[in-house]
Write a protein that holds these residues in place. Structure first.
Motif, PDB file in Angstrom:
ATOM      1  N   LEU A   1      -5.925 -34.458  20.781  1.00  0.00           N
ATOM      2  CA  LEU A   1      -6.888 -33.717  19.981  1.00  0.00           C
ATOM      3  C   LEU A   1      -6.485 -33.851  18.516  1.00  0.00           C
ATOM      4  O   LEU A   1      -5.507 -33.253  18.082  1.00  0.00           O
ATOM      5  N   ILE A   2      -7.228 -34.668  17.764  1.00  0.00           N
ATOM      6  CA  ILE A   2      -6.969 -34.795  16.331  1.00  0.00           C
ATOM      7  C   ILE A   2      -7.855 -33.793  15.626  1.00  0.00           C
ATOM      8  O   ILE A   2      -9.081 -33.911  15.631  1.00  0.00           O
ATOM      9  N   GLU A   3      -7.228 -32.760  15.058  1.00  0.00           N
ATOM     10  CA  GLU A   3      -7.990 -31.653  14.492  1.00  0.00           C
ATOM     11  C   GLU A   3      -7.549 -31.394  13.064  1.00  0.00           C
ATOM     12  O   GLU A   3      -6.482 -30.872  12.814  1.00  0.00           O
ATOM     13  N   LEU A   4      -8.406 -31.806  12.144  1.00  0.00           N
ATOM     14  CA  LEU A   4      -8.111 -31.681  10.726  1.00  0.00           C
ATOM     15  C   LEU A   4      -8.716 -30.393  10.196  1.00  0.00           C
ATOM     16  O   LEU A   4      -9.776 -30.383   9.562  1.00  0.00           O
ATOM     17  N   ASP A   5      -8.038 -29.274  10.476  1.00  0.00           N
ATOM     18  CA  ASP A   5      -8.592 -27.972  10.122  1.00  0.00           C
ATOM     19  C   ASP A   5      -7.967 -27.364   8.874  1.00  0.00           C
ATOM     20  O   ASP A   5      -8.291 -26.237   8.502  1.00  0.00           O
ATOM     21  N   HIS A   6      -7.100 -28.094   8.197  1.00  0.00           N
ATOM     22  CA  HIS A   6      -6.483 -27.571   6.983  1.00  0.00           C
ATOM     23  C   HIS A   6      -7.022 -28.255   5.731  1.00  0.00           C
ATOM     24  O   HIS A   6      -7.148 -27.619   4.688  1.00  0.00           O
ATOM     25  N   GLU A   7      -7.337 -29.527   5.844  1.00  0.00           N
ATOM     26  CA  GLU A   7      -7.754 -30.315   4.694  1.00  0.00           C
ATOM     27  C   GLU A   7      -9.274 -30.318   4.571  1.00  0.00           C
ATOM     28  O   GLU A   7      -9.969 -30.792   5.467  1.00  0.00           O
ATOM     29  N   GLN A   8      -9.790 -29.782   3.448  1.00  0.00           N
ATOM     30  CA  GLN A   8     -11.239 -29.687   3.273  1.00  0.00           C
ATOM     31  C   GLN A   8     -11.811 -30.817   2.422  1.00  0.00           C
ATOM     32  O   GLN A   8     -13.028 -30.994   2.381  1.00  0.00           O
ATOM     33  N   ASP A   9     -10.985 -31.575   1.766  1.00  0.00           N
ATOM     34  CA  ASP A   9     -11.467 -32.744   1.037  1.00  0.00           C
ATOM     35  C   ASP A   9     -11.625 -33.897   2.022  1.00  0.00           C
ATOM     36  O   ASP A   9     -10.672 -34.267   2.727  1.00  0.00           O
ATOM     37  N   TRP A  10     -12.826 -34.477   2.067  1.00  0.00           N
ATOM     38  CA  TRP A  10     -13.123 -35.484   3.087  1.00  0.00           C
ATOM     39  C   TRP A  10     -12.214 -36.698   2.978  1.00  0.00           C
ATOM     40  O   TRP A  10     -11.688 -37.182   3.992  1.00  0.00           O
ATOM     41  N   GLN A  11     -11.993 -37.198   1.787  1.00  0.00           N
ATOM     42  CA  GLN A  11     -11.181 -38.403   1.654  1.00  0.00           C
ATOM     43  C   GLN A  11      -9.736 -38.147   2.077  1.00  0.00           C
ATOM     44  O   GLN A  11      -9.122 -38.983   2.764  1.00  0.00           O
ATOM     45  N   ARG A  12      -9.198 -36.999   1.705  1.00  0.00           N
ATOM     46  CA  ARG A  12      -7.829 -36.689   2.113  1.00  0.00           C
ATOM     47  C   ARG A  12      -7.750 -36.448   3.617  1.00  0.00           C
ATOM     48  O   ARG A  12      -6.799 -36.880   4.279  1.00  0.00           O
ATOM     49  N   ALA A  13      -8.762 -35.764   4.178  1.00  0.00           N
ATOM     50  CA  ALA A  13      -8.780 -35.543   5.618  1.00  0.00           C
ATOM     51  C   ALA A  13      -8.871 -36.865   6.366  1.00  0.00           C
ATOM     52  O   ALA A  13      -8.201 -37.066   7.392  1.00  0.00           O
ATOM     53  N   ARG A  14      -9.690 -37.772   5.875  1.00  0.00           N
ATOM     54  CA  ARG A  14      -9.820 -39.096   6.504  1.00  0.00           C
ATOM     55  C   ARG A  14      -8.494 -39.846   6.444  1.00  0.00           C
ATOM     56  O   ARG A  14      -8.116 -40.528   7.404  1.00  0.00           O
ATOM     57  N   ALA A  15      -7.775 -39.736   5.343  1.00  0.00           N
ATOM     58  CA  ALA A  15      -6.481 -40.408   5.220  1.00  0.00           C
ATOM     59  C   ALA A  15      -5.477 -39.855   6.230  1.00  0.00           C
ATOM     60  O   ALA A  15      -4.699 -40.612   6.825  1.00  0.00           O
ATOM     61  N   VAL A  16      -5.490 -38.534   6.432  1.00  0.00           N
ATOM     62  CA  VAL A  16      -4.597 -37.941   7.436  1.00  0.00           C
ATOM     63  C   VAL A  16      -4.955 -38.449   8.822  1.00  0.00           C
ATOM     64  O   VAL A  16      -4.072 -38.813   9.617  1.00  0.00           O
ATOM     65  N   GLN A  17      -6.249 -38.490   9.124  1.00  0.00           N
ATOM     66  CA  GLN A  17      -6.693 -39.005  10.415  1.00  0.00           C
ATOM     67  C   GLN A  17      -6.229 -40.440  10.624  1.00  0.00           C
ATOM     68  O   GLN A  17      -5.740 -40.804  11.692  1.00  0.00           O
ATOM     69  N   ASP A  18      -6.368 -41.274   9.595  1.00  0.00           N
ATOM     70  CA  ASP A  18      -5.935 -42.666   9.699  1.00  0.00           C
ATOM     71  C   ASP A  18      -4.436 -42.742   9.970  1.00  0.00           C
ATOM     72  O   ASP A  18      -3.984 -43.552  10.793  1.00  0.00           O
ATOM     73  N   GLY A  19      -3.674 -41.888   9.282  1.00  0.00           N
ATOM     74  CA  GLY A  19      -2.234 -41.886   9.493  1.00  0.00           C
ATOM     75  C   GLY A  19      -1.854 -41.475  10.900  1.00  0.00           C
ATOM     76  O   GLY A  19      -0.941 -42.050  11.514  1.00  0.00           O
ATOM     77  N   ILE A  20      -2.548 -40.485  11.439  1.00  0.00           N
ATOM     78  CA  ILE A  20      -2.290 -40.058  12.823  1.00  0.00           C
ATOM     79  C   ILE A  20      -2.581 -41.186  13.793  1.00  0.00           C
ATOM     80  O   ILE A  20      -1.793 -41.470  14.709  1.00  0.00           O
TER      81      ILE A  20
END
Length: 241
Positions: free
Chosen positions: A151-170
């Protein structure tokens, strides 16, 4: 690829006028969400005082299975719910009505022990990853492949580009670790709909509901969980919203 309905989460009663916080309301919304196209349900049971409670799992899961027979039902094991490691473990040991799966946040200290306890009880595991560090911890576990899904859940980062970068890193960590389990990807508030669309593009599962946000893709406030589910299903099926 599925759309999972997350119908309440840790949201307070004033988040939305129709957020389901009682057993009856959760059962009602569960049935409506399944009718709208949800393939699974994720919920946070509440006690009589309206607070999240792992002790309320038996009654809540039973009620939802009566109205949604055959639908997989999952719950959270968030450490904040009971607020104590031993109380969390004991509550899970005391479950008489087992959910089909439970989410475990890899950011929490006791995550490996909770995962093993769930395996011992025959409950599937959603391994919740909210950061690259969570993903690295997850792949370091000897039995990390013994989960229902990631479950990849980006619930802390509200900036889309930064959230996308975290997802890519995961995802990079999971690929390096040879993880072959299915992925469910979702956002929170501002990133809900971008991640639903990205999940469709990547052929991942996703989830939607008042736990993650209350706005429809056009920015209006949804009437409730069923409307959010219907919008996500439309995106997955390529229908215009």
């Amino acid at each position: 690829m599925i759309v999972q309905a997350c119908i309440n989460g840790a949201r307070p009663s004033d988040f939305h006028p129709h957020i389901p916080l009682t057993v009856e309301a959760m059962a009602r919304d569960a049935a409506a969400s399944v009718a709208a196209g949800a393939a699974e349900l994720h919920l946070h049971p509440r006690g009589a005082d309206g607070q999240e409670s792992l002790a309320a799992v038996d009654e809540t899961v039973s009620a939802i299975r009566r109205v949604c027979p055959g639908t997989l039902v999952g719950v959270s094991t968030g450490a904040w719910i009971e607020g104590d490691r031993e109380r969390t473990r004991e509550a899970i040991r005391q479950w008489l009505v087992l959910p089909d799966y439970a989410s475990v946040n890899l950011s929490e200290d006791d995550a490996p022990a909770i995962m093993q306890l769930l395996r011992d009880r025959g409950v599937g595991i959603e391994a919740g990853l909210a950061s690259v560090a969570d993903a690295e911890r997850y792949v370091s576990l000897e039995d990390h492949q013994r989960v229902l899904r990631v479950l990849i859940e980006l619930d802390h980062e509200q900036d889309w580009q930064r959230a996308r970068a975290v997802q890519d890193g995961i995802l990079e960590v999971l690929e390096r670790g040879g993880v072959t389990r299915p992925v469910l990807l979702h956002g929170f508030d501002a990133t809900v709909w971008p991640f639903v669309e990205l999940a469709r593009q990547r052929r991942f599962s996703t989830r939607i509901g008042l736990e993650d946000g209350k706005h429809l893709p056009d920015g209006t406030i949804a009437s409730g969980n069923a409307a959010l589910v219907a919008a996500a299903v439309d995106i997955f099926l390529g229908r215009p919203n």
